[in-house]
Design an enzyme around this catalytic site. Structure first.
Site, mmCIF file in Angstrom:
data_model
loop_
_atom_site.group_PDB
_atom_site.id
_atom_site.type_symbol
_atom_site.label_atom_id
_atom_site.label_comp_id
_atom_site.label_asym_id
_atom_site.label_seq_id
_atom_site.Cartn_x
_atom_site.Cartn_y
_atom_site.Cartn_z
ATOM 1 N N TYR A 1 -79.523 -1.462 25.120
ATOM 2 C CA TYR A 1 -79.579 -2.538 24.128
ATOM 3 C C TYR A 1 -79.350 -1.968 22.724
ATOM 4 C CZ TYR A 1 -81.255 -6.655 21.615
ATOM 5 O OH TYR A 1 -81.349 -7.741 20.775
ATOM 6 N N HIS B 1 -75.995 -2.497 20.132
ATOM 7 C CA HIS B 1 -76.142 -2.980 18.756
ATOM 8 C C HIS B 1 -75.689 -1.931 17.746
ATOM 9 C CE1 HIS B 1 -78.269 -6.375 20.496
ATOM 10 N NE2 HIS B 1 -78.057 -6.973 19.327
ATOM 11 N N TYR C 1 -80.399 -8.879 8.900
ATOM 12 C CA TYR C 1 -80.719 -9.221 10.284
ATOM 13 C C TYR C 1 -81.360 -7.993 10.907
ATOM 14 C CZ TYR C 1 -79.785 -11.470 14.894
ATOM 15 O OH TYR C 1 -79.886 -12.064 16.130
ATOM 16 N N TRP D 1 -70.001 -12.009 22.921
ATOM 17 C CA TRP D 1 -71.139 -11.108 22.671
ATOM 18 C C TRP D 1 -72.281 -11.443 23.620
ATOM 19 C CZ3 TRP D 1 -72.033 -6.583 20.597
ATOM 20 C CH2 TRP D 1 -73.355 -6.187 20.362
ATOM 21 N N TRP D 2 -72.578 -12.728 23.777
ATOM 22 C CA TRP D 2 -73.637 -13.122 24.711
ATOM 23 C C TRP D 2 -73.324 -12.633 26.118
ATOM 24 C CZ3 TRP D 2 -73.921 -18.937 23.030
ATOM 25 C CH2 TRP D 2 -74.567 -19.033 21.800
#
Length: 106
Positions: A21, A25, A44, A79-80
């Site tokens: 993960y 990112h 963010y 992206w999802w």
């Protein structure tokens, strides 16, 4: 008095995906990063609770931010799809999100 618009929410990472993960990112697609900034997301952050694997996200939005259309954009859906194997998702592969209402600000 604070005038910043902030959003906070929680997501859930699946066990064993912590490093992947973070890696994905760290390598966020430049066009996705640009899209988020252009929508008015000034900052963010995503934090990981290493015990529960809960992901806590925080967004600071510009006064003229408009993020309402992001979920319909092809790059967001890609992206999802790219992230779906790592976390709890909805049928459309969007992350399952639980809003976290603000209860204190200093």
């Amino acid at each position: 008095m604070q005038n910043d618009t902030v959003l906070a929410f929680r997501m859930q990472l699946n066990k064993g995906n912590e490093a992947e993960y973070k890696k994905r990112h760290d390598e966020i697609w430049p066009e996705l990063s640009e899209l988020l900034k252009n929508a008015g997301i000034q900052e963010y952050y995503i934090f990981l609770d290493e015990v529960t694997l809960a992901l806590f996200a925080f967004q600071k939005l510009s006064p003229n931010a408009d993020t309402s259309g992001l979920s319909s954009l092809l790059i967001m859906k890609k992206w999802w799809d790219h992230m779906a194997d790592l976390m709890e998702v909805n049928p459309d592969n969007s992350p399952k999100v639980v809003a976290c209402p603000e209860v204190f600000r200093l």
